[in-house]
Design a protein around this motif. Structure first.
Motif, PDB file in Angstrom:
ATOM      1  N   PRO A 345       0.841  -1.215   0.000  1.00 21.31           N
ATOM      2  CA  PRO A 345       0.000   0.000   0.000  1.00 21.31           C
ATOM      3  C   PRO A 345       0.870   1.257   0.000  1.00 21.31           C
ATOM      4  O   PRO A 345       1.904   1.309   0.656  1.00 21.31           O
ATOM      5  N   TRP A 346       0.433   2.268  -0.754  1.00 21.63           N
ATOM      6  CA  TRP A 346       1.155   3.532  -0.822  1.00 21.63           C
ATOM      7  C   TRP A 346       0.229   4.657  -0.374  1.00 21.63           C
ATOM      8  O   TRP A 346      -0.999   4.515  -0.432  1.00 21.63           O
ATOM      9  N   PRO A 347       0.788   5.786   0.052  1.00 28.37           N
ATOM     10  CA  PRO A 347      -0.057   6.872   0.585  1.00 28.37           C
ATOM     11  C   PRO A 347      -0.895   7.590  -0.472  1.00 28.37           C
ATOM     12  O   PRO A 347      -1.812   8.343  -0.118  1.00 28.37           O
ATOM     13  N   LEU A 348      -0.589   7.389  -1.755  1.00 28.35           N
ATOM     14  CA  LEU A 348      -1.379   7.961  -2.845  1.00 28.35           C
ATOM     15  C   LEU A 348      -1.651   6.860  -3.870  1.00 28.35           C
ATOM     16  O   LEU A 348      -0.883   5.904  -3.977  1.00 28.35           O
ATOM     17  N   PRO A 349      -2.738   6.989  -4.640  1.00 32.62           N
ATOM     18  CA  PRO A 349      -2.981   6.003  -5.707  1.00 32.62           C
ATOM     19  C   PRO A 349      -1.821   5.978  -6.698  1.00 32.62           C
ATOM     20  O   PRO A 349      -1.275   7.035  -7.062  1.00 32.62           O
ATOM     21  N   LEU A 350      -1.433   4.783  -7.142  1.00 31.78           N
ATOM     22  CA  LEU A 350      -0.322   4.607  -8.068  1.00 31.78           C
ATOM     23  C   LEU A 350      -0.835   3.947  -9.345  1.00 31.78           C
ATOM     24  O   LEU A 350      -1.437   2.873  -9.298  1.00 31.78           O
ATOM     25  N   TYR A 351      -0.588   4.599 -10.496  1.00 32.76           N
ATOM     26  CA  TYR A 351      -1.070   4.109 -11.792  1.00 32.76           C
ATOM     27  C   TYR A 351       0.102   3.971 -12.765  1.00 32.76           C
ATOM     28  O   TYR A 351       1.137   4.629 -12.617  1.00 32.76           O
ATOM     29  N   PHE A 352      -0.083   3.124 -13.767  1.00 32.94           N
ATOM     30  CA  PHE A 352       0.838   3.134 -14.898  1.00 32.94           C
ATOM     31  C   PHE A 352       0.066   3.439 -16.171  1.00 32.94           C
ATOM     32  O   PHE A 352      -1.136   3.176 -16.278  1.00 32.94           O
TER      33      PHE A 352
END
Length: 380
Positions: A345-352
């Motif tokens: 889990p990361w503190p912000l959404p992560l997209y590619f």
């Protein structure tokens, strides 16, 4: 060194280094020409494997967008009933430990088989073991039954794919300089934004071989095109390979995909979005330009070296800077995403950002191009 290769600065010590590299470049060019001469005159022999061999590659260092083209070709050929195997050298893949290699040779002397990234049904290796591009190709082409094998010896890997899996079509990823395996079709990719650098071969420039070797191409793909005519580039290609078919294409973004949850967003999602972006690819400028083109506001940008293996600490710092800059999400490339822990889990959404190939000129669409190139008797 990059400043010298790309002629960003001049004067003093830089000119001395440039002169030294220029001398080495002429030496490298001579060695490359000699190697091709030896193969051309059959002093060194290449090996046909008795099936369709499609070579996809370039004559420059850096990213010309080979992976999406390889993926598209493999998918289109598989959909036409071919049993396709992609052969990759597995750039920056994990090597077999030295003690294990020594013991294997001492104990039985057999050659190690190629790494099977995917047998078309299961992906067996991760990106660190297989290499970024082979892993990405294996994952994306799994629904189409495409094999992906990694070995520096592509002759061995191709023979293995044929004997063990019944492959009837081999695609050599980044194989334009690999001469031991005879290709029936040589597809040369040229980046429209930086076709030949400063015109010098390595180490003074970015050319892997002389520009004149365009003559070896069966077809030329001009990649990363903006659709605007470039008569000078086409004239240069035709000067070295008169009448060669030229297909112009663009790497077009399709959608954003979440790394953790896997949700997809249309590109409209980027409009007025405050984002942070990071990448470890050869041409980060094109990735960042895509984001801006679709309306994103880049609050923070971090560039790593091509194929950089991220540490958790480095990615944590990217998110720290993203939060400080007021970003609402973080975006990276698909090639970089395969090197990240999707379950963390990361503190912000992560997209590619998912890219695919669009044909702009030279064929009605990509399927028509595949039919024309690989099935010349098919009417398209």
């Amino acid at each position: 060194m990059a400043d010298v290769i790309y002629d960003r600065h001049h004067g003093g010590f830089i000119d001395i280094v440039a002169a030294l590299l220029k001398s080495l470049s002429f030496l490298f060019k001579g060695i490359v020409k000699l190697r091709y001469y030896l193969y051309e005159k059959r002093i060194l022999h290449n090996q046909p494997l008795g099936c369709l061999v499609v070579v996809v590659g370039n004559i420059t260092m850096g990213g010309t967008g080979k992976t999406p083209v390889v993926e598209k070709f493999a998918r289109s050929l598989a959909e036409r009933g071919r049993k396709v195997a992609i052969l990759s050298r597995g750039y920056k893949s994990k090597k077999e430990p030295l003690p294990k290699r020594i013991w294997r040779r001492l104990s039985h002397g057999d050659e190690t088989p190629p790494k099977i990234v995917s047998d078309g049904k299961t992906v067996f290796l991760d990106s660190e073991t297989a290499g970024d591009e082979p892993f990405m190709l294996a994952r994306n082409l799994l629904p189409y039954g495409v094999l992906v094998l990694v070995d520096k010896n592509r002759v061995k890997a191709g023979a293995y794919a044929i004997s063990e899996f019944g492959a009837d079509t081999l695609i050599l990823d980044d194989g334009f300089q690999y001469l031991p395996l005879k290709g029936r079709l040589n597809l040369l990719l040229i980046d429209k934004n930086n076709p030949f650098g400063n015109g010098y071969t390595i180490p003074r420039g970015i050319l892997r071989e002389p520009i004149s070797h365009i003559k070896r191409a069966s077809y030329v793909f001009i990649t990363k095109s903006d659709g605007k005519p470039d008569a000078e580039l086409r004239a240069e290609i035709n000067r070295h390979n008169p009448g060669v078919d030229i297909i112009e294409c663009a790497h077009a973004p399709r959608y954003l995909q979440g790394l953790e949850a896997g949700e997809q967003h249309t590109l409209d999602f980027l409009q007025n979005q405050k984002i942070a972006a990071f990448s470890g690819i050869a041409t980060p400028e094109s990735f960042e330009a895509f984001l801006r083109r679709y309306g994103a506001e880049l609050r923070f940008v971090k560039r790593f070296l091509d194929h950089h293996r991220f540490t958790d600490g480095e990615i944590e710092r990217v998110f720290e800077e993203a939060l400080k800059a007021g970003a609402s999400c973080v975006v990276t490339t698909e090639k970089d995403a395969v090197r990240l822990n999707a379950e963390r889990p990361w503190p912000l959404p992560l997209y590619f950002l998912r890219l695919e190939i669009d044909i702009l000129d030279g064929a009605d669409d990509f399927e028509a191009a595949v039919s024309r190139i690989c099935f010349p008797k098919v009417e398209v």
